[in-house]
Design an enzyme around this catalytic site. Structure first.
Site, PDB file in Angstrom:
ATOM      1  CG  ASP A   8      -1.657   1.222   1.476  1.00 29.08           C
ATOM      2  OD1 ASP A   8      -2.273   1.709   0.518  1.00 29.08           O
ATOM      3  OD2 ASP A   8      -1.651   1.745   2.618  1.00 29.08           O
ATOM      4  CG  ASP A  10      -1.965   7.398   0.558  1.00 30.58           C
ATOM      5  OD1 ASP A  10      -1.018   8.111   0.207  1.00 30.58           O
ATOM      6  OD2 ASP A  10      -3.016   7.280  -0.108  1.00 30.58           O
ATOM      7  N   GLY A  45      -7.616   3.739   3.497  1.00 32.10           N
ATOM      8  CA  GLY A  45      -7.715   2.736   2.440  1.00 32.10           C
ATOM      9  C   GLY A  45      -8.976   2.831   1.598  1.00 32.10           C
ATOM     10  NE  ARG A  48     -10.066  12.377  -4.470  1.00 38.11           N
ATOM     11  CZ  ARG A  48      -9.548  12.781  -5.632  1.00 38.11           C
ATOM     12  NH1 ARG A  48     -10.227  13.609  -6.402  1.00 38.11           N
ATOM     13  NH2 ARG A  48      -8.348  12.363  -6.006  1.00 38.11           N
ATOM     14  CB  SER A 115      -4.287   7.549  -3.509  1.00 37.34           C
ATOM     15  OG  SER A 115      -4.047   8.919  -3.811  1.00 37.34           O
ATOM     16  CG  ASP A 169      -1.805   2.449   6.549  1.00 39.45           C
ATOM     17  OD1 ASP A 169      -2.112   2.047   5.406  1.00 39.45           O
ATOM     18  OD2 ASP A 169      -2.122   3.579   6.973  1.00 39.45           O
TER      19      ASP A 169
HETATM   20  C1  BG6 Z   1      -6.034   5.781   0.091  1.00 45.02           C
HETATM   21  C2  BG6 Z   1      -6.016   6.492   1.415  1.00 45.02           C
HETATM   22  O1  BG6 Z   1      -4.762   5.311  -0.196  1.00 45.02           O
HETATM   23  O2  BG6 Z   1      -6.437   6.671  -0.949  1.00 45.02           O
HETATM   24  C3  BG6 Z   1      -7.356   7.157   1.685  1.00 45.02           C
HETATM   25  O3  BG6 Z   1      -5.728   5.559   2.438  1.00 45.02           O
HETATM   26  C4  BG6 Z   1      -7.731   8.060   0.518  1.00 45.02           C
HETATM   27  O4  BG6 Z   1      -7.257   7.912   2.874  1.00 45.02           O
HETATM   28  C5  BG6 Z   1      -7.730   7.241  -0.765  1.00 45.02           C
HETATM   29  O5  BG6 Z   1      -9.026   8.616   0.715  1.00 45.02           O
HETATM   30  C6  BG6 Z   1      -8.093   8.067  -2.013  1.00 45.02           C
HETATM   31  O6  BG6 Z   1      -7.118   9.020  -2.250  1.00 45.02           O
HETATM   32  P1  BG6 Z   1      -7.238  10.172  -3.329  1.00 45.02           P
HETATM   33  O7  BG6 Z   1      -5.856  10.759  -3.385  1.00 45.02           O
HETATM   34  O8  BG6 Z   1      -7.647   9.536  -4.631  1.00 45.02           O
HETATM   35  O9  BG6 Z   1      -8.272  11.121  -2.847  1.00 45.02           O
HETATM   36 MG    MG Z   2      -2.758   3.087   3.698  1.00 42.86          MG
END
Ligand code: BG6
Ligand code: MG
Length: 211
Positions: A8, A10, A45, A48, A115, A169
């Protein structure tokens, strides 16, 4: 024993989990909704729009799709501002050693983050080339805890899920790994990451031979 390790991003590779937390907290408070670290654990995880839905469900007002998109966009603009100053020094302790250990063992290295900022973060950290495969979050229909993203990473790497170790995490992330049929290393606390096969307090304690 394993053919690949899938990480992962973040909260594992770098501390962007904290930036997501700050950006969601400001958004929630601007809407008069409660927000704390414990609630944030459920968001880790989760993608959005999924995270936004969980936050808005804390209140009683209903939001139009247009309002939701505007709120998600505001959160992302704040998040993008927060990550703008990141540099290679923001790779968490132990991560480069872990990546080198996996590489030296001849295993594939994947990244499974939902993300849409993952490529930007990897480039800021200067480590994109250390991954054989990075899943493009834009192509994932089901966010963690669904196993789709870890299964996609395994497919891209050309390995069977049962031959993969996943590193996460988040509660939702560990669920995604386990439901993909992989072995899970949780980074954090065993009280939170109850489904993980192994839990380490930080990446500085990652030892491939232990799993
Ligand atoms: C994940 C994070 O990796 O990505 C989440 O753990 C986050 O907290 C998600 O909301 C989406 O991220 P992004 O950058 O597309 O808004
Ligand atoms: Mg994470």
């Amino acid at each position: 024993r394993y053919k690949a390790v899938i990480f992962d991003l973040d909260g594992v590779i770098t501390d962007t989990a904290h930036y997501h937390y700050l950006a969601w907290k400001r958004l929630a408070e601007s809407e008069g909704l409660p927000f704390d670290e414990a609630f944030n654990e459920h968001l880790k995880g989760v993608d959005r729009m999924g995270s936004l839905e969980l936050i808005l469900a804390q209140g009683s007002r209903s939001y139009s799709q247009e309002e939701k998109l505007a709120l998600a966009d505001a959160k992302n603009r704040h998040y993008v501002e927060l990550i703008a100053t990141m540099t290679p020094a923001d790779v968490l302790p132990g991560v480069l050693d872990a990546l080198a250990e996996v590489r030296a063992a001849g295993m594939g290295i994947g990244l499974a983050s939902v993300s849409k900022n993952a490529f930007t973060v990897l480039d800021k950290l200067g480590i994109r080339d250390r991954f054989d495969q990075v899943v493009d979050a834009a192509l994932i229909a089901n966010s963690k805890p669904h196993p789709e993203i870890f299964l996609t990473a395994a497919r891209q790497l050309g390995v069977d899920p049962k031959d993969c170790l996943g590193v996460e995490d988040a509660v939702a992330g560990v669920a995604s790994i386990k439901d993909a049929g992989m072995v899970a290393v949780g980074v954090g606390s065993p009280e939170v990451l109850t489904r993980a096969d192994y839990v380490i307090p930080s990446m500085a304690r990652f030892r491939l031979g232990d799993y």
